[in-house]
Enzyme design. Structure first.
Site, PDB file in Angstrom:
ATOM      1  N   LEU A  93      45.391 -19.826  45.454  1.00  0.00           N
ATOM      2  CA  LEU A  93      44.402 -19.601  46.507  1.00  0.00           C
ATOM      3  C   LEU A  93      42.986 -19.599  45.933  1.00  0.00           C
ATOM      4  CD1 LEU A  93      44.650 -19.097  49.519  1.00  0.00           C
ATOM      5  CD2 LEU A  93      44.330 -16.665  49.014  1.00  0.00           C
ATOM      6  N   ASP A  94      42.064 -20.308  46.582  1.00  0.00           N
ATOM      7  CA  ASP A  94      40.644 -20.334  46.203  1.00  0.00           C
ATOM      8  C   ASP A  94      40.416 -20.856  44.788  1.00  0.00           C
ATOM      9  OD1 ASP A  94      40.321 -19.151  48.641  1.00  0.00           O
ATOM     10  OD2 ASP A  94      40.016 -17.147  47.853  1.00  0.00           O
ATOM     11  N   GLU A  95      41.356 -21.609  44.254  1.00  0.00           N
ATOM     12  CA  GLU A  95      41.201 -22.062  42.871  1.00  0.00           C
ATOM     13  C   GLU A  95      41.260 -23.569  42.735  1.00  0.00           C
ATOM     14  OE1 GLU A  95      40.476 -20.646  39.994  1.00  0.00           O
ATOM     15  OE2 GLU A  95      40.255 -18.660  40.884  1.00  0.00           O
ATOM     16  N   GLY A 141      38.607 -14.397  48.221  1.00  0.00           N
ATOM     17  CA  GLY A 141      39.328 -13.541  49.140  1.00  0.00           C
ATOM     18  C   GLY A 141      38.590 -13.338  50.437  1.00  0.00           C
ATOM     19  N   HIS A 201      35.504 -22.596  51.838  1.00  0.00           N
ATOM     20  CA  HIS A 201      35.579 -21.169  51.538  1.00  0.00           C
ATOM     21  C   HIS A 201      34.202 -20.570  51.763  1.00  0.00           C
ATOM     22  CE1 HIS A 201      35.991 -17.380  49.437  1.00  0.00           C
ATOM     23  NE2 HIS A 201      37.284 -17.524  49.618  1.00  0.00           N
TER      24      HIS A 201
END
Lengths: 284, 284, 284, 284
Positions: A227-229, A201, A192
């Site tokens: 998402l992204d976690e 995001g 990310h």
């Protein structure tokens, strides 16, 4: 370098785990070349990873499994043992940006990464020539709003065909379906382009520039449905200043992204990561 | 070290600003010892800071003001000039934790910080002895839900009495009233024990531990009415791992907090910071 | 926090060490809260450190010694066990510069360092007031070319009187006699204001400025008879540029020096360091 | 992005330089997009670099030369002006190791480096295929004790034929003849696999491992006749520990080497470096 077996264990913490495991090894004359332990009292869990000289043991992983299983049961272990001579089968997924792919391919090509690069999947054609120079099959699977389901069912087929152990999202700009994330839980690695949890995001560099931050970063994590976690494998930052434009941030960010992804992937390939409750233990 | 004048300017960007300012200085034989410029095309704004050998100019700040004003008007400048011999008057605010206060007081005491520490205000008594050893007045103003208004009106009085130029929130665990933030806009400096914008709010180390991050950080920023959203002066991070407990994170975080706060404050004291639209230009 | 026992071992590497030690502990129901191992094949040596929950063992260090000795003999171990409730007795030595002393005293005062600060010895009077504020005895022992022998024999007496476990040279600008270094081998910690082995000797910042380096550093090491050549505990660097004067390098250097010294000392106080053939193993 | 002119000046320091230069530019309506200054009082020298919007000036570099020359004479300037649209002609020199070459070629290929890669010269054949994939000519010039003179006279011919502006020693394991260093003074960039001045010479990672250092580094510098002593462009370090083998140090070192070389080269390509008395001013 001589081959090793990597024994990776996590289980409820209690007295005697190390003694039991190391005595088991010593009884078979197993020579430990690297030993890592971690106890997390906040969750009452114990984690360990042993790297054992391959030639010192009288048997291979299969016989090890049979011999060790009673101990594993007794201590309710999640565990596995892997032979360093069996490199993991890796599929890279990418879009148009080349920096992470070029970096990983070069590391693989110069034998720095102990992996078997079995295929590259992309929703664009841009990186085909670079990938094919390395004699790795390149699969172009365009993704649009209309064909999403079909496209990812083809992606899933490829995962199966290639018997992928790990999938690396090397700046792949599409979101994988939740079912795929579930199925390959703990085996899909993403980079990310932000120091999570900041600027989750899209367009994090744009956000960072507007906010006037003095550091930008990148996060390598396992992909989960959130998402992204997912559990974080590795993070790093680089210093920036007011004189850096958004373009500069993007350029500097690429350097962090590729180095963080390479480190995170390396940990995974060497069985150095244990995930427990959305957190990683990384025996680096 | 010889004294200098610090000329700090921001204005709409156009051709001829540097020429005009530097010719003005050259005409008076001003010797520039440090010159910094920044143009931000995204907002069409220009920033500059000159440090001029004090003895090279035939006049002081007051006469400079009169002589320079026509140029400032022509270019619609926000500007000021300060004498390095006039250290800013600083008030520290703290609660119980000593690390930032001890660090700043030591830097001041060993003449590293060019500042005039005029007072310390705290909602607790804990740090009185340490502060008074440095011969700095210590004001204990307890803050509770009931007396908040009264307490902060006393705080405001002290700001005025001491003619504070800068207020440093050195781990002061109370939120200043919006009116005070407004009144001292660009003059109140806070250290946030997190790498903003991650983990804004309270207990960031606890959040960081739960999320399993690999770096923790701190952010020094100007206080605005939007909590944790003011212009960022400085940030830094420190590497952590799964083996660090929340207590370890707190301890490691203190080291980052104090060094980031000291750097941010230093920039401010040396007139190296220009704020424009919630972003800083820091001529470090 | 509950107390622990720290078992620190180094010995020739062979099969079965971990098994033997951990089984010994398990037999007595010892709960391992932290376990670190290192095998160095280049010298055929093995290093380990266990931190054991104090309440889990049925005896203290003395009985442990008796019970463990047969194993230690069998494996030719250098080893010891320490109770975390017995903080080491530390003597600080300093000259005029205050940054390292102030930093260490504050860490000790705020209970961050698990140590017993028994005395400060200095060849100057400058830091007396600061030290005595902390209720620590301050011994002024001037050192000149003429009185060197006498002075250091007084220093040695103080080491003995105070039963010092560790001596920290916190920017003490005198060279200790070789006999003292020998006698307190592995127990005298120095902070060298340079990234060793670069710029060994005096005035490293001056040398660094002249050479135009882009990073400056500091090194915390054990003192040996070979000046600046002892085993390294910790190092760090800070970025500098052409715009930094020698004075700036000195100021920036101080920040690295104090943080590196504090880290190195912490490792030593927590029995995390094993020295073998002029190299350290630091279980950080 | 619009093209710019880069005006780079160094001269004895005195009052009025900035005024003279910036007024000259303002008179021709030159729009300064980036301005950097540095005065070094220890040597009495002044350094500046302006980046001027190309379209804002009524003439190109040739006419600029004529118009500016009187000012340059008056202030005894070393100076030049370059058009950002004229990328420097770069020759890479390498041996067998690929990491720096692969990194630079990828940066060039993805248009991150504003350079014209005109040729690669190597004393080995290993990297031919990689280089030729990028459509860059590859010259294999073996170097042995016997043919040294002949080989380097061929190298020199190639420098001339290709009209090389910069030569990058990307882990080229041969020492260039002094005459060549002299002739291309300030134009040959080397990456030294060590944090200079530590561990100069060969096998630095081996030395570092034996010394037990906690950081390893790399240094990018201009090549001079004094081996490993040229002006430093960039340096960086990476943290290591006792658990890293010499092989690990080599691997980690490669990452620092390539990033430091890429940064140093970038500064050079963008005319951000001024050398004065064996030190660099880098307007980064």
């Amino acid at each position: 370098m001589e081959h090793t077996y990597r024994l990776v264990i996590s289980c409820p913490d209690r007295v005697g785990i190390v003694a039991k495991v190391s005595s088991f090894l010593a009884n078979y004359n197993g020579w430990i070349v690297e030993a890592s332990h971690h106890a997390d009292p906040s969750v009452g869990w114990f984690f360990m990873r042993y790297e054992i000289r391959g030639s010192s043991l009288p048997f291979g992983p299969d016989a090890f499994h049979i011999a060790f299983e009673p101990i594993a049961k007794e201590f309710e272990m999640n565990w596995n043992i892997r032979d360093s001579r069996d490199p993991k089968r890796v599929i890279l997924m990418c879009s148009k940006e080349s920096h992470c792919v070029a970096d990983l391919l070069h590391r693989w090509h110069s034998k720095e990464l102990n992996a078997n690069m079995v295929a590259v999947i992309s929703n664009h054609e841009d990186l085909r020539r670079m990938v094919e120079w390395h004699d790795i099959p390149y699969h172009h699977i365009p993704v649009s709003r209309e064909n999403k389901e079909e496209a990812f069912s083809r992606v899933e087929e490829l995962f199966t065909e290639y018997q992928a152990d790990v999938i690396v999202l090397a700046r792949y700009m599409q979101i994988l379906p939740g079912s795929l994330c579930e199925q390959y839980s703990g085996r899909i690695i993403n980079i990310h382009h932000s120091f999570l949890p900041s600027f989750a995001g899209a367009k994090p560099y744009h956000q960072a520039h507007q906010r006037g931050v003095k550091l930008i970063g990148a996060t390598c994590h396992y992909v989960t449905q959130d998402l992204d976690e997912g559990p974080i494998l590795e993070q790093d930052v680089i210093r920036v200043s007011h004189s850096d434009t958004t373009d500069d941030l993007v350029r500097l960010g690429k350097d962090v992204e590729k180095s963080v992804l390479a480190k995170g992937l390396r940990y995974h390939l060497e069985d150095r990561v244990i995930v427990h409750q959305n957190k990683t233990v990384v025996f680096g």
